[in-house]
Design an enzyme around this catalytic site. Structure first.
Site, PDB file in Angstrom:
ATOM      1  N   ASP A 216       0.849  -1.203   0.000  1.00 45.25           N
ATOM      2  CA  ASP A 216       0.000   0.000   0.000  1.00 45.25           C
ATOM      3  C   ASP A 216       0.882   1.250   0.000  1.00 45.25           C
ATOM      4  OD1 ASP A 216      -2.213   1.882   1.114  1.00 45.25           O
ATOM      5  OD2 ASP A 216      -3.257  -0.030   0.977  1.00 45.25           O
TER       6      ASP A 216
ATOM      7  N   HIS B  29      -3.259   6.035   4.002  1.00 45.92           N
ATOM      8  CA  HIS B  29      -4.075   4.911   3.482  1.00 45.92           C
ATOM      9  C   HIS B  29      -3.560   3.562   4.004  1.00 45.92           C
ATOM     10  CE1 HIS B  29      -5.801   2.250   0.271  1.00 45.92           C
ATOM     11  NE2 HIS B  29      -6.756   3.160   0.198  1.00 45.92           N
TER      12      HIS B  29
ATOM     13  N   VAL C 108      -6.563  -4.505   9.687  1.00 49.50           N
ATOM     14  CA  VAL C 108      -6.081  -5.894   9.782  1.00 49.50           C
ATOM     15  C   VAL C 108      -5.951  -6.272  11.251  1.00 49.50           C
ATOM     16  CG1 VAL C 108      -4.135  -7.435   9.363  1.00 49.50           C
ATOM     17  CG2 VAL C 108      -4.857  -5.847   7.563  1.00 49.50           C
TER      18      VAL C 108
ATOM     19  N   ALA D  26      -8.654  -7.690  -8.088  1.00 51.14           N
ATOM     20  CA  ALA D  26      -9.736  -8.301  -7.299  1.00 51.14           C
ATOM     21  C   ALA D  26     -10.514  -9.326  -8.122  1.00 51.14           C
ATOM     22  CB  ALA D  26     -10.675  -7.211  -6.778  1.00 51.14           C
TER      23      ALA D  26
ATOM     24  N   SER E 245     -11.299  -0.352  -0.235  1.00 47.34           N
ATOM     25  CA  SER E 245      -9.955  -0.563   0.322  1.00 47.34           C
ATOM     26  C   SER E 245      -9.994  -0.949   1.788  1.00 47.34           C
ATOM     27  CB  SER E 245      -9.128   0.713   0.220  1.00 47.34           C
ATOM     28  OG  SER E 245      -8.703   0.940  -1.085  1.00 47.34           O
TER      29      SER E 245
END
Ligand SMILES: [Ca+2]
Ligand SMILES: [Ca+2]
Ligand SMILES: [Ca+2]
Length: 403
Positions: free
Chosen positions: A147, A196, A204, A288, A344
């Site tokens: 990221d 971000h 997480v 994705a 996201s």
């Protein structure tokens, strides 16, 4: 959109190709990637000699090589030559990658919530985390956050950052979330994606509080990277022992090199989880939609899909993604938190769930882990009757996946 227009102009100036393919956006117009049949340093050296004015770097121990061209070398000439080169399986430009939240309309809302509220926010109630944590907390599992970098000293993250991360934007061993206080993409918002990666990492850990985060920086503070930074980041994460790789980024040109990087990671036991995108239509972002990836879109806290969340048959799972509380560096928000919406941020909730299941079942293959999470999800079709079949297997359910 000055930046995007400039890039399109560069591509158009290249000529060649033609046909009715959509115009490709080249992330770095002086870089080309090639895939050889297998990693072969002698062959790479031969390619370097043949072209001249080109440096050639292997990506990790993969068969992908990055060619960087001197200013005097024309990218279209190199691509033409490589097209006819029997040594090369695939060659392609270094396409652009972008965070799905890169539009100024999607920037976070600064707020005063305390950091300790992140894991207990009502937005995550549907995940039943306290019950799941009685079975697994993700201990021993490594989740790579590929990221914008992370703030390793942030109180939501400190103590959970693995050494050995890398910054493929700055090309150094410092994968911290960082900004330059300039609006590099000319969209009127300065460093709109700063934080971000920190935000993603905190989510997480909200789901898998004892997991370790491996930070890999592949996007800048405007949210831009390229297929070479993303492919290199995925490969780096896999080589560093990541069990789960969170990729909240979109590569509209579906680069073959990123597909190859994902296969590389899968073959080394890592599951890639990626964001479906915020375009709101039925075009699911890449990677994705790639079959080896768990593609995640958003619902709100009641299971209803928000207008921004892309939907379609390539979606695997959904997770909360509306007005989520998460961490950002303190110099962005004095409370250390913001509220932010986007696919996201649904993605790391699924990555965290994968970490919980992986910790409890260390032998699970990436494919078995993917199947387990899908098979134990709950359909959200009843809350979204007009979207039946377009929201994958439904809401990720970590507790059910652990039972
Ligand atoms: Ca932007
Ligand atoms: Ca900037
Ligand atoms: Ca900007």
């Amino acid at each position: 959109m000055r930046f995007a227009i400039l890039l399109l102009a560069l591509v158009c100036a290249c000529g060649g190709g033609g046909g009715d393919a959509p115009p490709a956006v080249v992330g770095d117009p002086q870089q080309v990637m090639v895939l050889l049949e297998e990693a072969d340093d002698d062959e790479a050296e031969d390619i370097r000699k043949d072209f001249g004015g080109v440096t050639v770097e292997q990506i990790g121990s993969s068969a992908i090589y990055l060619l960087t061209l001197d200013a005097s070398v024309r990218i279209e000439d190199v691509l033409d030559e490589l097209d006819n080169d029997a040594r090369v399986l695939v060659s392609e430009p270094d396409y652009s990658a972008e965070s799905p939240e890169g539009d100024p309309a999607d920037i976070p809302v600064l707020g005063g919530d305390v950091v300790a509220s992140i894991p207990v926010q009502p937005e995550l109630d549907a995940l039943m985390l306290p019950a799941a944590h009685a079975i697994s907390t993700g201990a021993g599992v490594v989740v790579a956050v590929v990221d914008t970098g992370i703030d390793p000293a942030h109180p939501a993250i400190v103590g959970h950052v693995m050494a050995g991360g890398y910054d493929f934007i700055g090309r150094d061993f410092d994968p911290r979330d960082q900004r330059n206080l300039r609006d590099d993409d000319g969209d009127g918002a300065i460093d709109e994606q700063y934080g971000h990666g920190t935000f993603v990492a905190s989510l997480v850990l909200a789901v898998a509080p004892d997991a370790m985060i491996l930070p890999v920086r592949v996007l800048d503070a405007e949210g831009f990277g390229t297929s070479s930074t993303v492919a290199a980041g995925i490969i780096w994460a896999a080589d560093a022992g990541a069990d789960v790789i969170n990729l909240s980024a979109d590569l509209p040109d579906a680069p073959e090199m990123v597909r190859e990087a994902i296969r590389y990671a899968r073959d080394r036991g890592a599951l890639v989880v990626a964001a479906a995108g915020n375009a709101g239509g039925t075009d699911i972002a890449f990677p994705a939609r790639f079959s080896d990836v768990l593609g995640v879109t958003s619902v709100d806290a009641t299971g209803v899909r928000p207008a921004f969340a892309s939907v379609g048959s390539a979606v695997s799972l959904v997770a909360p993604g509306v007005s989520i509380l998460g961490a950002v560096p303190m110099d962005l928000s004095p409370s250390g938190t913001v509220r932010w919406s986007g696919t996201s941020f649904s993605t790391p909730l699924v990555a965290g769930a994968a970490a919980l299941v992986r910790a409890a079942n260390p032998g699970l293959s990436p494919e078995a882990l993917r199947q387990r999470l899908r098979a134990t999800a709950t359909s959200v079709d009843p809350m979204n009757p007009a979207l039946a079949g377009q929201l994958g297997s439904g809401l990720v359910q970590p507790l059910a996946a652990l039972q």
